[in-house]
Design a protein around this motif. Structure first.
Motif, PDB file in Angstrom:
ATOM      1  N   HIS A  84       0.833  -1.078  -0.090  1.00  3.56           N
ATOM      2  CA  HIS A  84       0.954   0.399  -0.306  1.00  3.56           C
ATOM      3  C   HIS A  84       1.025   1.250  -0.077  1.00  3.56           C
ATOM      4  O   HIS A  84       0.343   2.410  -0.867  1.00  3.56           O
ATOM      5  CB  HIS A  84      -0.709   0.187   1.281  1.00  3.56           C
ATOM      6  CG  HIS A  84      -2.158  -1.238   1.123  1.00  3.56           C
ATOM      7  ND1 HIS A  84      -1.609  -2.347   1.406  1.00  3.56           N
ATOM      8  CD2 HIS A  84      -3.051  -0.853   1.185  1.00  3.56           C
ATOM      9  CE1 HIS A  84      -2.991  -2.722   0.757  1.00  3.56           C
ATOM     10  NE2 HIS A  84      -4.209  -2.175   1.029  1.00  3.56           N
ATOM     11  N   LEU A  85       1.622   1.596   0.758  1.00  2.31           N
ATOM     12  CA  LEU A  85       2.796   2.874   1.169  1.00  2.31           C
ATOM     13  C   LEU A  85       3.591   3.201  -0.876  1.00  2.31           C
ATOM     14  O   LEU A  85       3.581   3.917  -0.456  1.00  2.31           O
ATOM     15  CB  LEU A  85       3.680   2.284   2.051  1.00  2.31           C
ATOM     16  CG  LEU A  85       5.022   3.345   2.402  1.00  2.31           C
ATOM     17  CD1 LEU A  85       4.125   4.393   2.408  1.00  2.31           C
ATOM     18  CD2 LEU A  85       5.992   2.885   3.432  1.00  2.31           C
ATOM     19  N   GLY A  86       3.593   1.722  -1.494  1.00  4.53           N
ATOM     20  CA  GLY A  86       4.464   1.506  -2.536  1.00  4.53           C
ATOM     21  C   GLY A  86       3.001   2.645  -3.638  1.00  4.53           C
ATOM     22  O   GLY A  86       3.242   3.095  -4.077  1.00  4.53           O
ATOM     23  N   TYR A  87       2.824   1.963  -3.132  1.00  2.00           N
ATOM     24  CA  TYR A  87       1.063   2.957  -4.173  1.00  2.00           C
ATOM     25  C   TYR A  87       0.816   4.270  -3.813  1.00  2.00           C
ATOM     26  O   TYR A  87       0.640   5.075  -4.594  1.00  2.00           O
ATOM     27  CB  TYR A  87       0.087   2.508  -4.288  1.00  2.00           C
ATOM     28  CG  TYR A  87      -0.938   2.211  -4.805  1.00  2.00           C
ATOM     29  CD1 TYR A  87      -1.475   1.330  -6.129  1.00  2.00           C
ATOM     30  CD2 TYR A  87      -2.575   3.208  -4.052  1.00  2.00           C
ATOM     31  CE1 TYR A  87      -2.217   2.106  -6.823  1.00  2.00           C
ATOM     32  CE2 TYR A  87      -2.846   3.934  -5.966  1.00  2.00           C
ATOM     33  CZ  TYR A  87      -3.241   2.875  -6.840  1.00  2.00           C
ATOM     34  OH  TYR A  87      -4.175   2.784  -7.639  1.00  2.00           O
ATOM     35  N   LYS A  88       0.896   4.556  -2.321  1.00  2.00           N
ATOM     36  CA  LYS A  88       0.347   5.781  -2.299  1.00  2.00           C
ATOM     37  C   LYS A  88       1.707   7.008  -2.281  1.00  2.00           C
ATOM     38  O   LYS A  88       1.531   8.161  -2.858  1.00  2.00           O
ATOM     39  CB  LYS A  88       0.079   5.486  -0.651  1.00  2.00           C
ATOM     40  CG  LYS A  88      -0.226   7.086   0.106  1.00  2.00           C
ATOM     41  CD  LYS A  88      -0.157   6.504   1.682  1.00  2.00           C
ATOM     42  CE  LYS A  88      -0.862   8.149   2.505  1.00  2.00           C
ATOM     43  NZ  LYS A  88      -1.174   7.727   4.182  1.00  2.00           N
ATOM     44  N   ALA A  89       2.772   6.273  -2.502  1.00  2.00           N
ATOM     45  CA  ALA A  89       4.044   6.903  -2.661  1.00  2.00           C
ATOM     46  C   ALA A  89       3.802   7.484  -4.033  1.00  2.00           C
ATOM     47  O   ALA A  89       4.430   8.498  -4.308  1.00  2.00           O
ATOM     48  CB  ALA A  89       5.615   5.934  -2.572  1.00  2.00           C
ATOM     49  N   VAL A  90       3.015   6.374  -4.917  1.00  2.00           N
ATOM     50  CA  VAL A  90       3.457   7.610  -6.403  1.00  2.00           C
ATOM     51  C   VAL A  90       2.591   8.318  -6.329  1.00  2.00           C
ATOM     52  O   VAL A  90       2.140   9.459  -7.308  1.00  2.00           O
ATOM     53  CB  VAL A  90       3.792   5.915  -7.800  1.00  2.00           C
ATOM     54  CG1 VAL A  90       2.582   6.909  -8.436  1.00  2.00           C
ATOM     55  CG2 VAL A  90       4.360   4.825  -7.227  1.00  2.00           C
ATOM     56  N   VAL A  91       1.010   8.118  -5.904  1.00  2.00           N
ATOM     57  CA  VAL A  91       0.064   8.393  -6.061  1.00  2.00           C
ATOM     58  C   VAL A  91      -0.100   9.823  -5.764  1.00  2.00           C
ATOM     59  O   VAL A  91      -0.173  11.272  -6.092  1.00  2.00           O
ATOM     60  CB  VAL A  91      -1.584   7.659  -5.346  1.00  2.00           C
ATOM     61  CG1 VAL A  91      -2.319   9.470  -4.752  1.00  2.00           C
ATOM     62  CG2 VAL A  91      -1.548   6.795  -5.676  1.00  2.00           C
TER      63      VAL A  91
END
Length: 354
Positions: A76-83
């Motif tokens: 989730h953190l990887g996804y959020k970092a991009v978003v």
């Protein structure tokens, strides 16, 4: 040379995030013709093509400041970092195209852990159709640090800055607000319960929406096309990362206008409202001060009212006024009170005035 031991020292918290940026970059003049907009907006704008402009933005996520791995899955953190970076590109009314990712990690992280992180990054890249084009890795003595730079593109006539709002523009926001902050409150509460009783398994089903708003937000890449289909060109735009009140004040300050924000027009999700009631806290206070919603806040001409008023994706929450009238919240009781910026202050590690 004798050291002056009486030198004054200024804490970073005194300046706040934006004050620090302004202070450190005040003496950096632009030297390249290709730099159209440098520091001071949601993203930089470069021009290497006469018809299309390049837009760039970068953000840091630091363990213990921006995220807690006790309840933030690495995927989730990887996804959020991009978003969170793509959201800045969207706030320029531009289309994200590429990202770079740099990480600093301590030796407590395994290869498998980093693979989870990058799986989330990959999911975001695939969903938003952006390319990972570079980055860097290094060691850290303080946990995990993630730096993402996002690149986007837009035609010159489509770009929207923070400083274009005019008097008597409508103030519009996408989606709903406050959910991400209340999701964080639920996660923090469950963390404290777990620390007392590690055998306790939290039941988070009733908070699924607001928790997802915190752990896996989405960038509003759809708004650019939505506005184009409605034949609307925003006059100013900013994304809601540090709280609605802070972002309204940034937009009004840079556009040199005032604003009336109406309490009864705020778009609030039912799950957000019920969670505020459970925590016995005021939903309006949370909605305007909580951050990380990554919705878009923008101003449009009053003539575009009919185009927006019935759109389920957009809410008209106020209007701009002359600068000397100030920035106010109009309560449900029709009381006019000055709006305070109490959103997230990245340099104090707590909510406070920006």
């Amino acid at each position: 040379m004798i050291e002056n031991k009486n030198q004054s020292r200024t804490s970073l918290e005194q300046l706040g995030e934006f004050g620090l940026i302004d202070h450190l970059t005040a003496n950096f003049p632009t030297q390249q013709e290709s730099t159209i907009k440098a520091i001071g907006d949601d993203a930089a704008v470069l021009s290497f093509d006469k018809d299309e402009k390049t837009v760039i933005s970068t953000d840091l996520l630091v363990e213990g400041v921006h995220f807690d791995l006790a309840y933030s899955p690495l995927k989730h953190l990887g996804y959020k970092a991009v978003v969170v970076n793509l959201s800045d590109i969207c706030a320029m009314n531009a289309t994200p195209t590429q990202i770079t990712v740099s990480i600093a990690v301590s030796n407590r992280f395994t290869l498998e852990a980093l693979e989870e992180l990058y799986e989330g990054i990959k999911l975001a890249c695939n969903y938003y159709k952006v390319d990972l084009i570079g980055g860097d890795t290094t060691s850290s003595q303080t946990g995990l640090i993630i730096s993402v730079t996002a690149v986007g593109k837009a035609k010159k006539e489509d770009l929207v800055y923070r400083n274009g709002a005019k008097d008597n523009n409508l103030l519009v926001v996408s989606g709903d607000i406050g959910g991400a902050y209340m999701g964080l409150q639920v996660l923090e509460r469950e963390k404290q319960v777990f620390l007392v009783n590690p055998n306790n398994q939290p039941d988070l089903d009733t908070y699924d929406y607001i928790i997802e708003r915190q752990l896996k937000p989405e960038a509003r890449t759809d708004i650019k096309q939505l506005l184009k289909d409605l034949d609307i060109k925003p006059t100013a735009m900013i994304d809601i990362s540090d709280g609605l009140s802070s972002e309204i004040m940034h937009l009004c300050t840079q556009s040199e206008v005032g604003c009336n924000l109406y309490e009864d027009k705020l778009p609030l999700d039912p799950q957000f409202i019920s969670t505020c009631e459970e925590f016995n806290i005021d939903s309006t206070t949370m909605a305007i001060n909580g951050g990380e919603d990554y919705e878009l806040l923008f101003t449009i001409s009053m003539e575009d009212f009919e185009k927006v008023k019935a759109n389920p994706n957009l809410s008209i929450i106020g209007h701009t006024t002359p600068k000397d009238e100030g920035i106010h919240l109009i309560t449900r009781a029709n009381t006019k009170i000055p709006l305070k910026a109490r959103g997230w202050n990245h340099l104090s590690n707590e909510s406070g005035e920006n």
